[in-house]
Design an enzyme around this catalytic site. Sequence first.
Site, PDB file in Angstrom:
ATOM      1  N   LYS A 181       0.815  -1.199   0.000  1.00 44.01           N
ATOM      2  CA  LYS A 181       0.000   0.000   0.000  1.00 44.01           C
ATOM      3  C   LYS A 181       0.860   1.265   0.000  1.00 44.01           C
ATOM      4  CE  LYS A 181      -4.329  -1.063   2.198  1.00 44.01           C
ATOM      5  NZ  LYS A 181      -5.049  -0.900   3.421  1.00 44.01           N
ATOM      6  N   ARG A 182       2.063   1.136   0.530  1.00 42.96           N
ATOM      7  CA  ARG A 182       2.918   2.318   0.612  1.00 42.96           C
ATOM      8  C   ARG A 182       3.243   2.877  -0.771  1.00 42.96           C
ATOM      9  NH1 ARG A 182       7.569   0.533   3.016  1.00 42.96           N
ATOM     10  NH2 ARG A 182       6.522  -1.358   3.664  1.00 42.96           N
TER      11      ARG A 182
END
Length: 478
Positions: free
Chosen positions: A242-243
Amino acid sequence: MKKVRVRFAPSPTGPLHLGSIRTALYNFLFAKKNKGKFILRIEDTDRSRYKSGAENYIIKSLKWCGLTVDEGPAMKGNYGPYRQSERYEIYKKYIKYLLANDFAYYAFEKKKKKRNYNRKKLYLNISNEKTFKKIINGIVFVIRFKIPKFFGLKIKDFLRGKIIINSLDEKIILKSDGTPTYHLANVIDDHLMKISHVIKGEEWLSSFPINICLYKYFYWITPIFLHLPLILNPLGQGKISKRKILKFPIFPLGWKDKKTSQKYKGYRESGYFPEAFLNMLVFLGWNPGGTKEIFSLKNLISIFQIEDINISSAKFNFKKAEWFNCKYFKKKTYKEILFLLKKELKKRNIFYIKIKNIFFLKIINFLIKKCSFINEIINQTIYFFKSPDLNEKFFFKKNIKRFHSLIWIFLNEKKFNILNIKTLIQKLDLDQKRYSIMQLLRISLVGSLKGLDLFFIISIIGKKESLKRIIKFINYCL
Ligand code: GLU
């Protein structure tokens, strides 16, 4: 080969990651290639991680991708319910069997000495009488599966071959709230739903031995297991996470996190065609050999072989995703692009001024070579569809009066085509100010100094709209 029945079994804990769609895609292709069934099972036993809207998201995502489900929640099928939370009664019977045969045991929470514990201290295996008493007294318990007496458990993965397991954890199979864990429900359902091939992500490899043990305890025939390679981030270091999400989409569709209110764009919202998205995904872990890269879903069904799945991890390449979209974009007919263009305009609430289809086609013709996305075309040509919003940057004093005189010239022109407008403007006696007047004309119509040929723009938006914009602009500046 046994009748092929495969399943995609996501947990509704949030949006689907592109890796999950790849799992669904490989399952789908394998099923369709072998005239089998593709089943959707919702694994929603972990209520603490459950997110409302996630199941709907899963269904919508599969639909957008064109991965049609044969059996699943809210569909007919002989092996339902297809939502695990509706199958608790089914699991009970199997838990009883495991307990009765000493394949599982009650493990109670030790009230005292809560600190400084390890798992063995926290949970104890005790005799039946004591067990009964503890249950009556309401002491919290879980049910753990028992490590088999035999050592050197042999398990076989389709890609990796035989693996020998010498140690195992006594995992919880029933939680203290009475709900089964993944380990138990997953195996029971795969068996009862007559799954022939279990194709899932490599991250599940660690629970593979427990799965196999349970099959042995139940005396069930194990399906064929295939664990798919990981998808790594573009640098090849670790899974895509997700980063990285703000740099490129990792979800098929957009998602709004209700807790943080963070909005994530999906591939759909970023203007990707589902065909391009799938084509990009299929190559992350599979390769049919050869140099051909563009395959429709239909083509893929006919050439897909699970033997061609790679064992090594695949590196996600965002540029390649764009490349695929560009390829599919170029393959679209004008009619298809026109349809998508109008749909996107409507979605953005832009009610385009009356542009005839023939002009739309001209715009597309101009830009098709340069763009890979419908959004790109719209962003670059937004001035065709709506008049520029005025703000301080539109405030010009110099030469405005002179510019004003253009209105009359435009008004008097009957044949409003490129050639006429061009000669008309060229004939104007604007002496030194021609350059600056032309700039004002472009700014009033386009909203910036960029854009396609000005006479082309004027001819497309037409006399009425051009005059409207010029007057609006002059009024703002005066
Ligand atoms: N429920 C698991 C997940 O969320 C499914 C793993 C499997 O396919 O067995 O991915």
